[in-house]
Design an enzyme around this catalytic site. Structure first.
Site, PDB file in Angstrom:
ATOM      1  N   GLU A 252      -8.190  29.601   4.527  1.00 22.95           N
ATOM      2  CA  GLU A 252      -6.870  29.066   4.849  1.00 22.95           C
ATOM      3  C   GLU A 252      -5.712  30.026   4.575  1.00 22.95           C
ATOM      4  O   GLU A 252      -4.775  29.706   3.833  1.00 22.95           O
ATOM      5  CB  GLU A 252      -6.643  27.734   4.125  1.00 22.95           C
ATOM      6  CG  GLU A 252      -7.654  26.686   4.511  1.00 22.95           C
ATOM      7  CD  GLU A 252      -7.382  25.305   3.939  1.00 22.95           C
ATOM      8  OE1 GLU A 252      -7.855  24.325   4.529  1.00 22.95           O
ATOM      9  OE2 GLU A 252      -6.697  25.220   2.893  1.00 22.95           O
ATOM     10  N   GLU A 372     -13.471  22.554   8.643  1.00 22.09           N
ATOM     11  CA  GLU A 372     -13.269  21.579   7.578  1.00 22.09           C
ATOM     12  C   GLU A 372     -12.688  20.328   8.203  1.00 22.09           C
ATOM     13  O   GLU A 372     -11.734  20.410   8.982  1.00 22.09           O
ATOM     14  CB  GLU A 372     -12.306  22.079   6.494  1.00 22.09           C
ATOM     15  CG  GLU A 372     -12.787  23.228   5.647  1.00 22.09           C
ATOM     16  CD  GLU A 372     -11.819  23.516   4.480  1.00 22.09           C
ATOM     17  OE1 GLU A 372     -11.025  22.617   4.123  1.00 22.09           O
ATOM     18  OE2 GLU A 372     -11.856  24.629   3.948  1.00 22.09           O
TER      19      GLU A 372
END
Length: 479
Positions: A252, A372
């Site tokens: 991320e 995710e």
């Protein structure tokens, strides 16, 4: 997730001879658990016929570890994952992904008292057909650190990662290994900045991780150490091991100090090229959440909020960097839109996924994995039925792409836990033994993808009647 605990399948060559095995146990289990309506027809006769045909081409059928064939694979039978256009392939076969995240495997594996949980997790994952696990290949400067200081490693923790890789192969599960964190958990870019300051560098922001040449050199040294690691269990160098599905540059990444995206783009371009210079065999992905940036103003309407445009990431531009092989997207409606559970979460999930699949096809020409996704038990209004509905929404959206030969290449649940590890739960953990309805959903999706992955062989051996029964199963709306 910021952890709080730390060309169409139908055009594939018909001549292939290594198709995924679809054992009888698949259909028996789903027939018993989900009912005949899931298959789109009544009675057992057609089901049994379909199963018998599958079995007749499945001489390696085994249930040694679960309902899927996970016999140890050696040599040519265990090949690198590659890309062909907007799809993943293995040995020329389509490879659609149903997978999961469990980030803490290396840390548990490094301790003999908890190592068994790693094996337990892989066994349970393989039993419902999950084929890819995403996990951390980093732990920087903190408790049970892999990298204690720049280029200084704890050998016992590295052996823990070795065990994770060897055990994944045993259960025929491939790994996406992430190489650093954007967040503070497990060290992350903040730890690299601390190391830089300790070395006398004048650093004022954690985002200098992306721009300062010394910190870039620290990261490159870590990449080199991991890729060149010789596994102490298998004696295979990581960069030569097909158990590894892909390298992820960062979990991320965000660079809020430069909303233009130029700083992060420069870092991605340099690091993707560097990984490829060390390892041209494996796939590389960035680890992005999928936010649209300045290069595609018309697409920012799909972002969950206005802040997402300002975090220095740029989905389309970032994935056009040389050396990046496939796109990654995360889905957290309960973090990005509203914590309170509502149908708006499902609507966002669908539009978010469809936008990224379209862009992967139109602009990038590569597969996209939704790496995710999940919903937290801590959210107001949470119930297990909503979680199942969210998972079904993700799976259905992917199947809509898959049946058209689109870029929707797979998804990875956040996150799968074995029983007895609740103290690591951030609210998103799924324990299969405690979640039978969710387990059935995962199994059904795994089965559908396994059929797609072997479609070329089935297509040339089956007549229309059997093919129609198969398609009724593949395309039925009742997930």
């Amino acid at each position: 997730m910021q952890s709080t605990a730390s060309g169409s399948v139908f055009t594939a060559m018909d001549t292939c001879n290594r198709c995924f095995i679809l054992p009888l146990a698949f259909f028996i289990i789903f027939f018993e658990n989900l009912g005949t309506n899931v298959f789109g027809f009544n009675g057992n006769e057609q089901t049994e016929t379909m199963v018998e045909e599958a079995m007749s081409y499945s001489p390696q059928f085994s249930t040694r570890h679960g309902i899927y064939n996970v016999e140890d694979v050696e040599g040519d039978d265990w090949q690198m994952v590659e890309t062909k256009g907007n799809q993943f392939v293995v040995n020329g076969q389509p490879f659609y992904v149903n997978g999961f995240n469990t980030y803490w495997l290396m840390v548990f594996s490094a301790d003999q008292s908890t190592r068994g949980k790693v094996s337990e997790l892989f066994q349970q994952a393989s039993s419902v057909g999950l084929t890819v696990c995403r996990t951390w290949a980093f732990n920087d400067g903190q408790w049970r650190a892999l990298q204690k200081s720049p280029s200084v490693y704890d050998e016992e923790v590295f052996k823990g990662l070795d065990f994770v890789v060897s055990e994944a192969k045993k259960y025929k599960i491939r790994l996406i290994l992430s190489l650093v964190n954007n967040w503070d958990a497990y060290g992350g870019k903040a730890q690299y900045v601390k190391w830089g300051k300790a070395a006398g560098l004048n650093l004022t922001s954690d985002d200098e991780f992306f721009s300062h040449p010394t910190l870039r050199s620290y990261y490159k040294a870590h990449v080199k150490a991991v890729l060149n690691r010789v596994n102490t269990f298998t004696n295979i160098t990581y960069k030569d091991d097909p158990t590894i599905f892909a390298w992820e540059l960062m979990n991320e990444p965000r660079c809020t100090s430069d909303p233009s995206g130029d700083t992060l783009q420069s870092w991605i371009a340099e690091m993707a090229a560097y990984v490829k210079s060390l390892d041209a065999k494996h796939l590389v992905e960035i680890g992005l959440e999928g936010f649209y940036g300045p290069s595609a103003p018309s697409r920012t309407q799909f972002n969950p909020n206005s802040y997402a445009t300002q975090v220095g990431t740029d989905f389309i531009r970032n994935h056009q960097a040389l050396g990046v092989d496939f796109a990654s997207v995360h889905i957290y409606a309960d973090s990005w839109i509203s914590q309170t559970i509502s149908d708006a979460h499902l609507q966002f999930t669908t539009s978010w996924m469809e936008a990224h699949i379209e862009d992967a096809e139109k602009y990038l020409g590569m597969p996209v994995i939704f790496a995710e996704f999940g919903v937290s038990t801590k959210d107001p209004g949470y119930n297990s039925s909503f979680r199942d509905t969210l998972i079904s929404t993700v799976y259905k959206t992917l199947l809509n792409s898959t049946k058209k030969g689109g870029s929707g290449a797979g998804s990875l649940l956040w996150q799968l836990f074995p029983d007895g590890t609740d103290y690591m739960d951030d609210g998103y953990a799924i324990v299969l033994a405690k979640s039978p309805s969710t387990s059935n959903l995962i199994s059904l999706h795994s089965t559908r993808l396994a059929i797609y992955n072997s479609m070329c062989s089935w297509r040339c051996r089956w007549g229309c009647k059997k093919k129609n029964a198969l398609e009724a199963f593949l395309y039925h709306d009742d997930l």
